[in-house]
Design a protein around this motif. Structure first.
Motif, short mmCIF file in Angstrom:
data_model
loop_
_atom_site.label_atom_id
_atom_site.label_comp_id
_atom_site.label_asym_id
_atom_site.label_seq_id
_atom_site.Cartn_x
_atom_site.Cartn_y
_atom_site.Cartn_z
N GLY A 1 3.70 72.19 47.08
CA GLY A 1 2.61 72.01 48.04
C GLY A 1 1.41 71.33 47.43
O GLY A 1 0.29 71.49 47.91
N ILE B 1 15.41 69.15 48.85
CA ILE B 1 14.34 68.19 49.18
C ILE B 1 14.83 66.77 48.91
O ILE B 1 14.68 65.87 49.75
CB ILE B 1 13.07 68.50 48.35
N LYS C 1 -0.31 67.55 45.65
CA LYS C 1 -0.26 66.11 45.87
C LYS C 1 0.41 65.44 44.69
O LYS C 1 0.32 65.91 43.55
CB LYS C 1 -1.68 65.54 46.05
N TYR C 2 1.08 64.33 44.98
CA TYR C 2 1.71 63.53 43.92
C TYR C 2 0.68 62.53 43.40
O TYR C 2 0.00 61.86 44.17
CB TYR C 2 2.94 62.79 44.47
N LYS D 1 7.95 63.57 42.91
CA LYS D 1 7.55 63.66 44.32
C LYS D 1 8.16 64.89 44.99
O LYS D 1 7.51 65.57 45.80
CB LYS D 1 7.97 62.40 45.07
N ALA D 2 9.42 65.19 44.64
CA ALA D 2 10.07 66.37 45.20
C ALA D 2 9.40 67.65 44.70
O ALA D 2 9.22 68.61 45.47
CB ALA D 2 11.55 66.36 44.84
N LYS E 1 6.24 68.23 46.65
CA LYS E 1 6.55 68.84 47.96
C LYS E 1 6.87 70.31 47.81
O LYS E 1 6.43 71.15 48.60
CB LYS E 1 7.74 68.13 48.60
N GLN E 2 7.64 70.63 46.79
CA GLN E 2 8.07 72.01 46.56
C GLN E 2 6.87 72.92 46.28
O GLN E 2 6.81 74.05 46.78
CB GLN E 2 9.05 72.04 45.37
N GLN F 1 11.05 75.52 49.14
CA GLN F 1 12.29 74.76 49.27
C GLN F 1 12.88 74.48 47.88
O GLN F 1 12.15 74.30 46.91
CB GLN F 1 12.04 73.42 49.95
N ASP G 1 15.58 63.83 51.68
CA ASP G 1 14.87 62.55 51.56
C ASP G 1 15.82 61.38 51.27
O ASP G 1 15.37 60.26 51.04
CB ASP G 1 13.80 62.63 50.46
#
Length: 546
Positions: free
Chosen positions: A61, A9, A63-64, A54-55, A58-59, A4, A13
């Motif tokens: 895959g 993202i 962990k933050y 955080k984005a 996610k992008q 993404q 969000d």
């Protein structure tokens, strides 16, 4: 599965709007095609550092990572601090062992490097870029301190030759910036010259140099600031720019001629420093809610008061950051411009060219602004123009030098403003101070008997309470004498109908009584809250409140 795009993202969000995304993509396409979109969004304050991290997690895959960590110094030395700083990643130890936190998870050169070092099987996380850089800067600083001490020793032993003092000045500035110092004090005495940093409002001694080297160091500063070198015994105000980690820092030079030689204060103004959000300033929940309600009003004045160094400008910009939008026209007049903000028209005071607070505010009204920020209401002309701007439908943000929120009403009246105009144009007055926070790593809990407590705290205890659990400063490598960072204590006088009526009638002596009826939380009560919560110490609260 396709990766993404980070902009989508953040949009999904609800961190950014469609308009902000399209604007940032246009900037990236037309002006900065090589610039990361996340950095553009952060530059325009559309998204925070944490939002972008955080984005990115996610992008990718991954962990933050947002926990406390300990840097693995062995791995730092194995990889090299310069590489870590350049590629913005850091090896840390957690309860699960060694792992790596990245600002940019798609840096394949770094992952290839770790694989070549046999570290490819470790956990990888995405973290806040600013937090990673801060941790790496602290490591760099610890090594720089040793270099500075070595350099001073060499200067003492061999005297001055070449550019040692120029290098020393650069080292001093870098060290002060890394430690978040606001000022460097260089002060000659009878036999030595001392150098101190002001950190979190307190002066800390750093080191001293022989008095015979003092004038040489002053010459270096004068040269950078383009002051005539021979003018040692005059007052001077000048400036120069210093680059730290590729970011410009404005250095304001103030010189006074003491009996032992010129005394300097170098004020550090990082115009590109990260803006603090209103949520992160530290206001208690009631104050935070009040500010959020007031700033939505379409017109009126919000005034922030407090002494020099109480964080007034930071709070103003936090409010401005929340109000700023692509559809909003904002103009500021400041002395000086301390923080550069995109999408805002910023004007700096220049008395020689006739640019004053009052003159600029008057001119701003012809530029169709939604919001006007006036750095300080200093005189009656500026006060009148601020009132006029508010009455004509503008939101105005400004500061005033008074000790309390209620004192601001008296001060404006002294400047010649009619009480009815004060009552009808001001939305609220925020009086604030900055109080040091105890270091989370070393603070220790103690029990204090009621009879040993200072008077300001005794009156806030229940009658049956005979003792109180509080925290005390200790001191460790993570802090300055047990303290690390500062937060806000405040009192807010909100101008509702009752307060407006009291002011309009001229019965100013009733203001305190009326505000107490409405549950007014003053500075003292707010400081007590932080003591009870273990955020600060008794000693720090007493130092600030008295």
């Amino acid at each position: 599965m396709p990766v993404q795009e980070i902009g989508n993202i953040l949009f999904k969000d609800k961190v950014i709007t469609r308009e902000q995304l399209e604007f940032s993509l246009m900037i990236q396409k037309n002006l900065k095609p090589s610039q990361r979109l996340g950095r553009i969004l952060k530059y325009y304050n559309f998204a925070s550092d944490e939002d972008v991290a955080k984005a990115l997690a996610k992008q990718a895959g991954w962990k933050y990572f947002n926990k406390k960590f300990i840097v693995n110094l062995i791995i730092v030395d194995k990889i090299g601090l310069s590489i870590l700083i350049d590629r913005v990643f850091i090896p840390v130890e957690t309860e699960k062992g060694l792992c790596f936190i990245f600002a940019y998870p798609f840096d394949t050169e770094v992952t290839d490097l770790l694989a070549s070092c046999g570290l490819h099987d470790k956990e990888f996380y995405v973290g806040s870029e600013s937090e990673i850089r801060r941790a790496l800067d602290l490591l760099k600083r610890q090594r720089k301190i040793k270099e500075i001490e070595k350099r001073i020793f060499q200067i003492k032993e061999a005297g001055v030759s070449g550019g040692e003092l120029r290098e020393l000045l650069d080292e001093l500035l870098d060290d002060a910036i890394i430690q978040n110092a606001t000022d460097i004090h260089i002060e000659p005495e009878e036999k030595i010259s001392t150098i101190r940093f002001r950190i979190d409002g307190i002066l800390y001694f750093k080191f001293c140099i022989p008095l015979e080297l003092h004038n040489n160091l002053i010459n270096v500063v004068f040269s950078r600031a383009e002051i005539t070198v021979s003018d040692f015994y005059k007052f001077h105000d000048a400036r120069f720019e210093h680059s730290h980690s590729d970011c410009p820092v404005d250095v304001r030079v103030s010189c006074i001629p003491s009996i032992y030689g010129p005394t300097l204060v170098l004020r550090l103004l990082n115009a590109n420093k990260t803006l603090i959000t209103l949520e992160n300033l530290g206001f208690n929940q009631a104050h935070f809610d009040t500010i959020n309600q007031v700033i939505t009003k379409p017109h009126g004045i919000i005034i922030i008061t407090g002494p020099t160094g109480s964080g007034k400008t930071t709070s103003l910009y936090a409010i401005l950051k929340q109000l700023k939008d692509l559809s909003t026209k904002v103009i500021t007049i400041e002395d000086p411009v301390e923080i550069k903000m995109p999408l805002i028209n910023q004007v700096q005071i220049n008395e020689k060219q006739g640019i004053s607070f009052a003159h600029a505010t008057r001119a701003f009204l012809r530029h169709d602004p939604n919001i006007i920020l006036i750095g300080e209401i200093r005189d009656s002309d500026t006060a009148e123009e601020a009132i006029r701007a508010a009455i004509t439908g503008h939101r105005v943000l400004s500061t005033l030098h008074t000790n309390s929120a209620i004192d601001s009403v008296y001060r404006l009246h002294d400047l010649g403003i009619d009480l009815s105009h004060i009552a009808n144009s001001i939305l609220c007055v925020i009086s604030q101070r900055l109080i040091r926070k105890l270091c989370a790593y070393c603070k220790r809990r103690i029990i204090v008997k009621k009879d040993k407590l200072p008077e300001f705290l005794k009156k806030h205890l229940k009658e049956e309470e005979t003792e109180i659990r509080v925290y005390k400063a200790k001191g460790c490598p993570h802090c300055q004498a047990g303290y690390r960072g500062r937060t806000v204590i405040a009192e807010i006088l909100r101008f509702d109908e009752d307060i407006r009526e009291v002011i309009s009638s001229g019965k100013l002596d009733l203001l305190r009584h009326k505000s107490r009826e409405k549950g007014f939380v003053d500075l003292e009560k707010d400081a007590v809250r932080l003591v009870k919560e273990g955020v600060t110490s008794l000693g720090e609260a007493e130092r600030l409140i008295g």
